[in-house]
Design a protein around this motif. Structure first.
Motif, mmCIF file in Angstrom:
data_model
loop_
_atom_site.group_PDB
_atom_site.id
_atom_site.type_symbol
_atom_site.label_atom_id
_atom_site.label_comp_id
_atom_site.label_asym_id
_atom_site.label_seq_id
_atom_site.Cartn_x
_atom_site.Cartn_y
_atom_site.Cartn_z
ATOM 1 N N GLY A 122 0.530 -1.253 0.007
ATOM 2 C CA GLY A 122 -0.025 0.035 -0.028
ATOM 3 C C GLY A 122 0.870 1.229 0.122
ATOM 4 O O GLY A 122 2.019 1.241 0.189
ATOM 5 N N THR A 165 -2.961 7.929 -2.210
ATOM 6 C CA THR A 165 -3.130 7.917 -3.600
ATOM 7 C C THR A 165 -3.994 8.896 -4.243
ATOM 8 O O THR A 165 -5.102 9.209 -3.663
ATOM 9 N N PHE A 171 -7.360 6.488 -7.283
ATOM 10 C CA PHE A 171 -7.542 4.820 -7.197
ATOM 11 C C PHE A 171 -8.395 4.426 -8.165
ATOM 12 O O PHE A 171 -9.722 4.815 -7.926
ATOM 13 N N PRO A 172 -8.284 3.263 -8.889
ATOM 14 C CA PRO A 172 -6.990 2.602 -8.948
ATOM 15 C C PRO A 172 -6.112 2.898 -10.117
ATOM 16 O O PRO A 172 -5.073 2.329 -10.231
ATOM 17 N N GLU A 203 -4.031 5.358 -10.458
ATOM 18 C CA GLU A 203 -2.834 5.697 -10.167
ATOM 19 C C GLU A 203 -2.104 5.101 -8.700
ATOM 20 O O GLU A 203 -1.595 5.645 -7.985
ATOM 21 N N SER A 204 -2.485 3.731 -8.821
ATOM 22 C CA SER A 204 -2.263 2.984 -7.641
ATOM 23 C C SER A 204 -0.757 2.611 -7.523
ATOM 24 O O SER A 204 -0.160 2.609 -8.589
ATOM 25 N N ASP A 237 0.189 -0.416 -7.371
ATOM 26 C CA ASP A 237 0.597 -1.519 -8.209
ATOM 27 C C ASP A 237 1.083 -1.180 -9.517
ATOM 28 O O ASP A 237 1.864 -2.124 -9.799
ATOM 29 N N HIS A 238 0.883 -0.023 -9.917
ATOM 30 C CA HIS A 238 1.514 0.266 -11.323
ATOM 31 C C HIS A 238 3.115 0.217 -11.145
ATOM 32 O O HIS A 238 3.918 0.091 -12.210
ATOM 33 N N TRP A 263 2.335 5.445 -9.993
ATOM 34 C CA TRP A 263 1.711 5.888 -8.758
ATOM 35 C C TRP A 263 1.771 7.486 -8.745
ATOM 36 O O TRP A 263 2.737 8.068 -8.904
ATOM 37 N N VAL A 307 -3.621 -2.382 3.861
ATOM 38 C CA VAL A 307 -3.873 -1.610 2.444
ATOM 39 C C VAL A 307 -4.763 -0.546 2.965
ATOM 40 O O VAL A 307 -4.764 0.525 2.764
ATOM 41 N N ARG A 323 -4.076 3.563 3.185
ATOM 42 C CA ARG A 323 -4.728 4.674 2.323
ATOM 43 C C ARG A 323 -5.330 5.612 3.400
ATOM 44 O O ARG A 323 -5.544 6.662 2.664
#
Length: 356
Positions: free
Chosen positions: A120, A124, A127-128, A130-131, A133-134, A149, A324, A328
Motif C-alpha cells: 500500500g 493515492t 485510485f486505482p 494511479e495506484s 500496483d503500477h 503511482w 492496504v 490509504r
C-alpha cells in the motif's frame, strides 16, 4: 623441509590462534581451513567462527534466538539426548552447519528483483488508475495509458509519502534499490514529479495487526537519507528479516500547474538482491523482534517466490487487505549457490608434523 613444519595451533595460545582465524572474511576460506584436519575443524566449530563471520557480514543476525535444522521429513533434526557436554557439542555443530551454509548462500551472484507485490501507499491521488500496483510494471505505458503511482496533492512540501512492499522471500539480501520518478509527458514542459530525497526501511509485520496504536511493522534496518536518484547502491548488503520493504519519499519539489499542489509520482520500483527461501525461513518471536532461523535440508537456495500461506512472518490475504486500508487512510511518517554437507568435511587426521 617438511620435517620442520608444524601445525601452528599446537604452538600458539588459543587467543592468538583465534585472532588469526578471524582474519578470514570469505566463507569459502573458512570451509577450506575446516577441511585441513579434525583439529582445525574442531577449532572452527568450538569457537563459532562461522556464526561470527555471518554476524560481521549481517549485523541483523544478532537477533537470532536459535537455529533449527529441518530434516527430510520436515521436522527438527538431532534429538537432544545424552550428557550436557554432548548436547553442547551437537548445538555447536548445528550452528556451524547452518551458518556455514547461510554464509555461502549469501554469495550467490544471481541477483534478481525481490519485490513480490505492493502492500500500500500512504496516499493515492486517483485510485486505482494511479495506484502503487503500477510501480511493479517496468513499462511506462500499457495499452496506451501511462503506468505510475501518484500521491495526493499537498500545499506543504514537507509532507512525506511511503510506498510499502512485500518481498518474494521471507528472508533475503537487498543490495540495490531502483526508483523511477514519473515524467508527465502529457503536461506542459513534461515535469518530473520526484521527491527531493529518499530513505529505505526493512523489517517484518508485527505479531498482531490488532494493536494499531503504533505502526504495524517492526523495522530492523533504516537506511541513511539519500538525495533522490534512480539507482541506490546500499552502503552494505542488508539482510531483510520478515520480507517487508518501505520506501520513504521526502520533500516534494514539483507543483502541478492545474491545481497548484505538490505531488510525488513514481513509475517503477525494483529491489535487487538474493532470495534465501525456501532453504531458509524465519519465525518471528513476538514483540521482542528475536527470531528463529530455520534451514531446510530439502531445499537449496535457488530463487523462489515464497508462498503467501507459508507460516511465519508472511502476510495472509486478510492481513494484506487490512494493511492496504490503513495505509490509504493516513500518511505514514506524519505524527543461488548449492550448499555442502558435513560429508565434505570428513577428512582423515594427518600427521601434524606435516602441516604447512
Amino acid at each position: 623441509m617438511m620435517d620442520h613444519c608444524n601445525d601452528f595451533l599446537s604452538w600458539l595460545d588459543p587467543d592468538t590462534s583465534l585472532k588469526i582465524f578471524k582474519c578470514l572474511d570469505d566463507p569459502a576460506d573458512l570451509v577450506r581451513v575446516s577441511c585441513v584436519s579434525r583439529t582445525w575443524r574442531g577449532f572452527v566449530v568450538e569457537n563459532g567462527l562461522s556464526k561470527q563471520l555471518c554476524l560481521r557480514m549481517f549485523p541483523q543476525l544478532s537477533r537470532v534466538a536459535c537455529v533449527v535444522e529441518l530434516n527430510q521429513n520436515g521436522v527438527k533434526g538431532h534429538t537432544e539426548v545424552g550428557s550436557s557436554r554432548s548436547m553442547e557439542s551437537l548445538a555447536l555443530w548445528k550452528d556451524h552447519r547452518v551458518f556455514s551454509y547461510f554464509a555461502r548462500s549469501c554469495l550467490s551472484p544471481d541477483a534478481m528483483d525481490c519485490i513480490a507485490k505492493a502492500i500500500g501507499a500512504s496516499s493515492t491521488d486517483n485510485f486505482p488508475q494511479e495506484s502503487i500496483d503500477h510501480t511493479l510494471e517496468e513499462r511506462d505505458n500499457i495499452a496506451g495509458r501511462f503506468s505510475y503511482w501518484s500521491s495526493s496533492g499537498q500545499s506543504n512540501p514537507n509532507v512525506p509519502e511511503t510506498l510499502t512492499y512485500q518481498l518474494a522471500s521471507q528472508i533475503c539480501i537487498i543490495t540495490e534499490i531502483n526508483i523511477q520518478p514519473f515524467q508527465a509527458h502529457f503536461q506542459m514542459g513534461s515535469p518530473i514529479y520526484s521527491a527531493k530525497s529518499v530513505r529505505f526501511k526493512m523489517g517484518h509485520l508485527k505479531a498482531s495487526l490488532n494493536d494499531l496504536a503504533d505502526e504495524m511493522f517492526v523495522w530492523t534496518y533504516t537506511s541513511p537519507e539519500f538525495p533522490m536518484a534512480q539507482k541506490f547502491k546500499l552502503p552494505e548488503p542488508v539482510l531483510c528479516i520478515g520480507g517487508i520493504l518501505q520506501i520513504e519519499l521526502l520533500e516534494r519539489v514539483q507543483r502541478q500547474e492545474m491545481d497548484g499542489l505538490l505531488y510525488i509520482c513514481v513509475s517503477h520500483v525494483q529491489a535487487q538482491g538474493i532470495q534465501l527461501s525456501p532453504a531458509f525461513t524465519v519465525d518471528i518471536l513476538g514483540p521482542s523482534g528475536m527470531f528463529v532461523l530455520k534451514r531446510d535440508h530439502r531445499a537449496n537456495c535457488q530463487p523462489s517466490v515464497t508462498s503467501e500461506n507459508e507460516s511465519g512472518a508472511m502476510i495472509t490475504d486478510g492481513d494484506f487487505q487490512q494493511i492496504v486500508t490503513i495505509l490509504r487512510g493516513h500518511v505514514m511518517g506524519l505524527g543461488a549457490v548449492d550448499g555442502w554437507d558435513e560429508e565434505e568435511y570428513e577428512v582423515d587426521d594427518f600427521d601434524e608434523d606435516n602441516v604447512l
